[in-house]
Design a protein around this motif. Sequence first.
Motif, PDB file in Angstrom:
ATOM      1  N   LEU A   1       0.426  -1.493  -0.031  1.00 26.56           N
ATOM      2  CA  LEU A   1       0.210   0.063   0.110  1.00 26.56           C
ATOM      3  C   LEU A   1       1.289   1.972  -0.152  1.00 26.56           C
ATOM      4  CD1 LEU A   1      -2.965  -1.203   2.504  1.00 26.56           C
ATOM      5  CD2 LEU A   1      -3.260  -0.379   0.193  1.00 26.56           C
ATOM      6  N   ALA A   2       2.042   1.805   0.577  1.00 27.51           N
ATOM      7  CA  ALA A   2       2.723   2.153   0.616  1.00 27.51           C
ATOM      8  C   ALA A   2       3.321   2.327  -0.339  1.00 27.51           C
ATOM      9  CB  ALA A   2       4.117   2.439   2.551  1.00 27.51           C
ATOM     10  N   GLU A   3       4.202   1.247  -1.349  1.00 28.91           N
ATOM     11  CA  GLU A   3       4.573   1.836  -2.563  1.00 28.91           C
ATOM     12  C   GLU A   3       3.885   2.219  -3.658  1.00 28.91           C
ATOM     13  OE1 GLU A   3       6.220  -2.011  -3.117  1.00 28.91           O
ATOM     14  OE2 GLU A   3       8.613  -1.565  -2.117  1.00 28.91           O
ATOM     15  N   ALA A   4       2.082   1.166  -3.155  1.00 31.47           N
ATOM     16  CA  ALA A   4       1.460   3.153  -4.496  1.00 31.47           C
ATOM     17  C   ALA A   4       0.662   3.573  -4.178  1.00 31.47           C
ATOM     18  CB  ALA A   4      -0.037   0.634  -4.672  1.00 31.47           C
ATOM     19  N   THR A   5       0.746   4.501  -3.000  1.00 30.57           N
ATOM     20  CA  THR A   5       0.644   5.178  -2.409  1.00 30.57           C
ATOM     21  C   THR A   5       0.316   6.222  -4.210  1.00 30.57           C
ATOM     22  OG1 THR A   5       1.312   5.221  -0.380  1.00 30.57           O
ATOM     23  CG2 THR A   5       0.646   7.675  -1.379  1.00 30.57           C
ATOM     24  N   PRO A   6      -0.608   7.098  -4.301  1.00 28.40           N
ATOM     25  CA  PRO A   6      -0.546   8.783  -5.308  1.00 28.40           C
ATOM     26  C   PRO A   6       0.594   9.482  -4.768  1.00 28.40           C
ATOM     27  CG  PRO A   6      -2.783   8.752  -4.271  1.00 28.40           C
ATOM     28  CD  PRO A   6      -1.826   6.980  -4.139  1.00 28.40           C
ATOM     29  N   GLY A   7       1.535  10.003  -5.756  1.00 26.51           N
ATOM     30  CA  GLY A   7       2.250  11.155  -5.149  1.00 26.51           C
ATOM     31  C   GLY A   7       1.062  12.286  -4.423  1.00 26.51           C
ATOM     32  N   SER A   8      -0.069  12.134  -5.365  1.00 27.05           N
ATOM     33  CA  SER A   8      -1.042  13.700  -5.312  1.00 27.05           C
ATOM     34  C   SER A   8      -1.626  13.029  -3.543  1.00 27.05           C
ATOM     35  CB  SER A   8      -2.386  13.658  -5.688  1.00 27.05           C
ATOM     36  OG  SER A   8      -3.191  12.340  -6.047  1.00 27.05           O
ATOM     37  N   ARG A   9      -1.455  12.755  -3.004  1.00 22.75           N
ATOM     38  CA  ARG A   9      -2.249  11.914  -1.234  1.00 22.75           C
ATOM     39  C   ARG A   9      -1.645  12.368  -0.856  1.00 22.75           C
ATOM     40  NH1 ARG A   9      -5.640   8.403   0.868  1.00 22.75           N
ATOM     41  NH2 ARG A   9      -4.987   7.764   2.449  1.00 22.75           N
ATOM     42  N   ASP A  10      -2.391  13.878   0.502  1.00 19.49           N
ATOM     43  CA  ASP A  10      -1.734  13.985   1.455  1.00 19.49           C
ATOM     44  C   ASP A  10      -1.750  13.540   2.707  1.00 19.49           C
ATOM     45  OD1 ASP A  10      -1.227  16.291   3.361  1.00 19.49           O
ATOM     46  OD2 ASP A  10      -2.632  17.285   2.972  1.00 19.49           O
ATOM     47  N   ARG A  11      -0.137  13.122   2.970  1.00 21.51           N
ATOM     48  CA  ARG A  11       0.274  12.135   4.077  1.00 21.51           C
ATOM     49  C   ARG A  11       0.421  12.384   4.811  1.00 21.51           C
ATOM     50  NH1 ARG A  11       5.276   8.582   0.870  1.00 21.51           N
ATOM     51  NH2 ARG A  11       4.308   7.815  -0.739  1.00 21.51           N
ATOM     52  N   TYR A  12       0.713  14.082   5.182  1.00 22.59           N
ATOM     53  CA  TYR A  12       0.455  14.202   6.357  1.00 22.59           C
ATOM     54  C   TYR A  12      -1.032  14.498   7.063  1.00 22.59           C
ATOM     55  CZ  TYR A  12       1.466  18.203  10.405  1.00 22.59           C
ATOM     56  OH  TYR A  12       1.855  18.563  11.607  1.00 22.59           O
ATOM     57  N   VAL A  13      -2.401  14.340   6.134  1.00 21.97           N
ATOM     58  CA  VAL A  13      -3.505  13.828   7.146  1.00 21.97           C
ATOM     59  C   VAL A  13      -2.989  12.964   8.034  1.00 21.97           C
ATOM     60  CG1 VAL A  13      -5.581  13.698   6.528  1.00 21.97           C
ATOM     61  CG2 VAL A  13      -4.246  15.177   6.038  1.00 21.97           C
ATOM     62  N   ASP A  14      -2.808  11.067   7.169  1.00 23.90           N
ATOM     63  CA  ASP A  14      -2.374  10.107   7.575  1.00 23.90           C
ATOM     64  C   ASP A  14      -2.403  10.298   8.991  1.00 23.90           C
ATOM     65  OD1 ASP A  14      -3.958   7.973   5.604  1.00 23.90           O
ATOM     66  OD2 ASP A  14      -2.846   9.527   4.319  1.00 23.90           O
ATOM     67  N   LEU A  15      -0.956  10.747   8.845  1.00 24.79           N
ATOM     68  CA  LEU A  15       0.293  11.237  10.666  1.00 24.79           C
ATOM     69  C   LEU A  15      -0.644  11.592  11.330  1.00 24.79           C
ATOM     70  CD1 LEU A  15       2.785  10.588  11.715  1.00 24.79           C
ATOM     71  CD2 LEU A  15       3.205  12.561  10.940  1.00 24.79           C
ATOM     72  N   LEU A  16      -1.464  12.731  11.188  1.00 19.45           N
ATOM     73  CA  LEU A  16      -2.590  12.968  12.073  1.00 19.45           C
ATOM     74  C   LEU A  16      -3.492  12.235  12.555  1.00 19.45           C
ATOM     75  CD1 LEU A  16      -2.678  16.908  10.656  1.00 19.45           C
ATOM     76  CD2 LEU A  16      -1.377  16.164  12.801  1.00 19.45           C
ATOM     77  N   ARG A  17      -3.805  11.277  11.788  1.00 19.81           N
ATOM     78  CA  ARG A  17      -4.908  10.935  12.202  1.00 19.81           C
ATOM     79  C   ARG A  17      -4.557   9.635  13.015  1.00 19.81           C
ATOM     80  NH1 ARG A  17      -6.538   9.563   7.638  1.00 19.81           N
ATOM     81  NH2 ARG A  17      -7.771  10.581   6.884  1.00 19.81           N
ATOM     82  N   VAL A  18      -3.224   9.058  12.792  1.00 18.87           N
ATOM     83  CA  VAL A  18      -2.403   8.079  13.578  1.00 18.87           C
ATOM     84  C   VAL A  18      -2.281   8.374  15.206  1.00 18.87           C
ATOM     85  CG1 VAL A  18      -0.797   6.921  13.603  1.00 18.87           C
ATOM     86  CG2 VAL A  18      -2.112   6.548  11.481  1.00 18.87           C
ATOM     87  N   ALA A  19      -1.289   9.700  14.941  1.00 16.74           N
ATOM     88  CA  ALA A  19      -0.690  10.159  15.641  1.00 16.74           C
ATOM     89  C   ALA A  19      -1.984  11.214  17.052  1.00 16.74           C
ATOM     90  CB  ALA A  19       0.345  11.596  15.561  1.00 16.74           C
ATOM     91  N   SER A  20      -2.844  11.011  16.963  1.00 20.13           N
ATOM     92  CA  SER A  20      -3.816  11.458  17.723  1.00 20.13           C
ATOM     93  C   SER A  20      -4.529  10.102  18.329  1.00 20.13           C
ATOM     94  CB  SER A  20      -4.902  12.694  16.844  1.00 20.13           C
ATOM     95  OG  SER A  20      -5.515  12.059  15.618  1.00 20.13           O
ATOM     96  N   LEU A  21      -5.103  10.094  16.931  1.00 20.01           N
ATOM     97  CA  LEU A  21      -5.522   8.425  18.213  1.00 20.01           C
ATOM     98  C   LEU A  21      -4.225   7.576  19.209  1.00 20.01           C
ATOM     99  CD1 LEU A  21      -7.418   6.866  15.836  1.00 20.01           C
ATOM    100  CD2 LEU A  21      -8.698   7.789  17.609  1.00 20.01           C
ATOM    101  N   GLY A  22      -3.628   7.529  18.823  1.00 19.50           N
ATOM    102  CA  GLY A  22      -2.153   6.892  19.606  1.00 19.50           C
ATOM    103  C   GLY A  22      -2.152   7.938  20.598  1.00 19.50           C
ATOM    104  N   THR A  23      -1.906   9.344  20.615  1.00 19.04           N
ATOM    105  CA  THR A  23      -2.429  10.377  22.017  1.00 19.04           C
ATOM    106  C   THR A  23      -2.975  10.076  22.598  1.00 19.04           C
ATOM    107  OG1 THR A  23      -0.789  11.630  20.293  1.00 19.04           O
ATOM    108  CG2 THR A  23      -1.580  11.912  22.611  1.00 19.04           C
ATOM    109  N   VAL A  24      -4.350   9.200  22.409  1.00 22.29           N
ATOM    110  CA  VAL A  24      -5.515   9.013  23.090  1.00 22.29           C
ATOM    111  C   VAL A  24      -5.000   8.109  24.397  1.00 22.29           C
ATOM    112  CG1 VAL A  24      -7.884   8.997  23.200  1.00 22.29           C
ATOM    113  CG2 VAL A  24      -6.830  10.938  21.681  1.00 22.29           C
ATOM    114  N   LEU A  25      -4.730   6.632  23.268  1.00 22.40           N
ATOM    115  CA  LEU A  25      -4.295   5.718  23.772  1.00 22.40           C
ATOM    116  C   LEU A  25      -3.250   6.176  24.914  1.00 22.40           C
ATOM    117  CD1 LEU A  25      -5.901   4.949  21.468  1.00 22.40           C
ATOM    118  CD2 LEU A  25      -4.517   3.068  21.270  1.00 22.40           C
ATOM    119  N   LEU A  26      -2.142   6.725  25.035  1.00 23.75           N
ATOM    120  CA  LEU A  26      -1.313   7.112  25.073  1.00 23.75           C
ATOM    121  C   LEU A  26      -1.901   7.379  26.572  1.00 23.75           C
ATOM    122  CD1 LEU A  26       1.758   6.714  26.968  1.00 23.75           C
ATOM    123  CD2 LEU A  26       2.659   8.658  25.461  1.00 23.75           C
TER     124      LEU A  26
END
Length: 443
Positions: free
Chosen positions: A11-36
């Motif tokens: 999936l990572a290798e198939a990621t299109p260049g137009s995808r906003d990867r930072y949004v995916d990071l924010l989604r993971v980081a926000s939920l991860g912070t909630v868990l912690l």
Amino acid sequence: MGYAAHTAKDLAEATPGSRDRYVDLLRVASLGTVLLGHWLMAAVSSDGIGNLLALVPALQVLTWGLQIMPVFFFVGGFSHALSYRSLARRAEGRPVYAAFLRARLRRLLRPTIVFVLVWTAGALAVQLAGAGEGKLTGAALRLVTQPLWFIGIYLAAVAFTPPLLTLHRRWGWGAFAAPAAAAAAVDVLRFALGVPYVEFLNFAFVWLAVHQLGFLRADGRITRPALLAAAGLAGAVLLVACGPYPLSMVGMPGEKVSNMAPPTLALLAHGTWLVGAVELLRGPAAALLARPRVWRPVVAANGIAMTAFLWHLTAMLAVYAAQLGLGLRLPEPATAAWWAQVPVRLLAATALTGVLVAVFRRFEAPGRGRAEPGSGPRAALGTTLCLLGILGLSMTGLGGLLEGHSATLIALPVTAPAAIGMALGGWLLVERSASARRVRLRG
């Protein structure tokens, strides 16, 4: 083809260049912070389950960084705007509301319904065996469903996306200012005039205002994030210093006013400064995420984030249950001995969460990439029932299933069985809102 058919590397290798990867990071980081945060806040002793922030009030200032749930709603607004617009373009004028709801909610509702069913079966077994009245058991049955409030409110954000996008197109920043002003008016009615029940309106106004910021980001209209962060932080500081708002941005047991439940104008100001802050980090983060070794873990985490969120408290409670079962002493919370055990508990909770994710992650996998248009009213009704059921369950907990224990949901009493019934009925309506005609849906 669904997520389960691919590895994170694929999936990572198939990621299109137009995808906003930072949004995916924010989604993971926000939920991860909630868990912690949840793992650290739980102060378990032989007397029950308390809150570390209540025991050590000086730590409440940390919630100004760790209460990061507004970022998740901000990211949701961005993703919902792109998804709905993409679907509408491909539908060529055909109704897409039901297809949009079903596509956005499947990865949210399926793992949630499975979580509710598994825990309901366990809670019934415990209570039928007469073991549901213990201090720790009773507290656990109340605690485990509390984080579901977030899913209930998020369902509303998804359901209101199409009309709110229309307002956004017409008014831009004004479509954010309107719910923000409404949130302020609600607090005036609540604190200055003592109007009963009006505070519940801010469950909509506060979180939908943050959601609107995601629409603005989708259109590239957050051009001065430093100003947004400064205004939000200044507003939050002034409101807490001069108003009736507590310091903590999460709920505290026994407090008369909570910034979270119902949310307040102070929490909206807090969310605004967080949005500005994360936007300031966008450039450096995007450069890092262009590296495959950084991007692959983010892709992998996105595929299991909701499952981890649902089951992380189960893992934490299992860690404490194991300590008790092995006859190990539970030190008093916030003591030196308690802090010394924190790293071990966090590692154990992480490992157990990983096991639970491995068991239940299949229910979070996305569909086959196609969705049927179907009945918008049926999908909307199903979403409303799910919203009320899940919010109700977050308030009642799973204790007292057999006794009809109730809690107040928007001025009305609701029991756990009724809440579960609404959630199940609503989910079935959403799933069955499709028609025979099909349209393509990607993303």
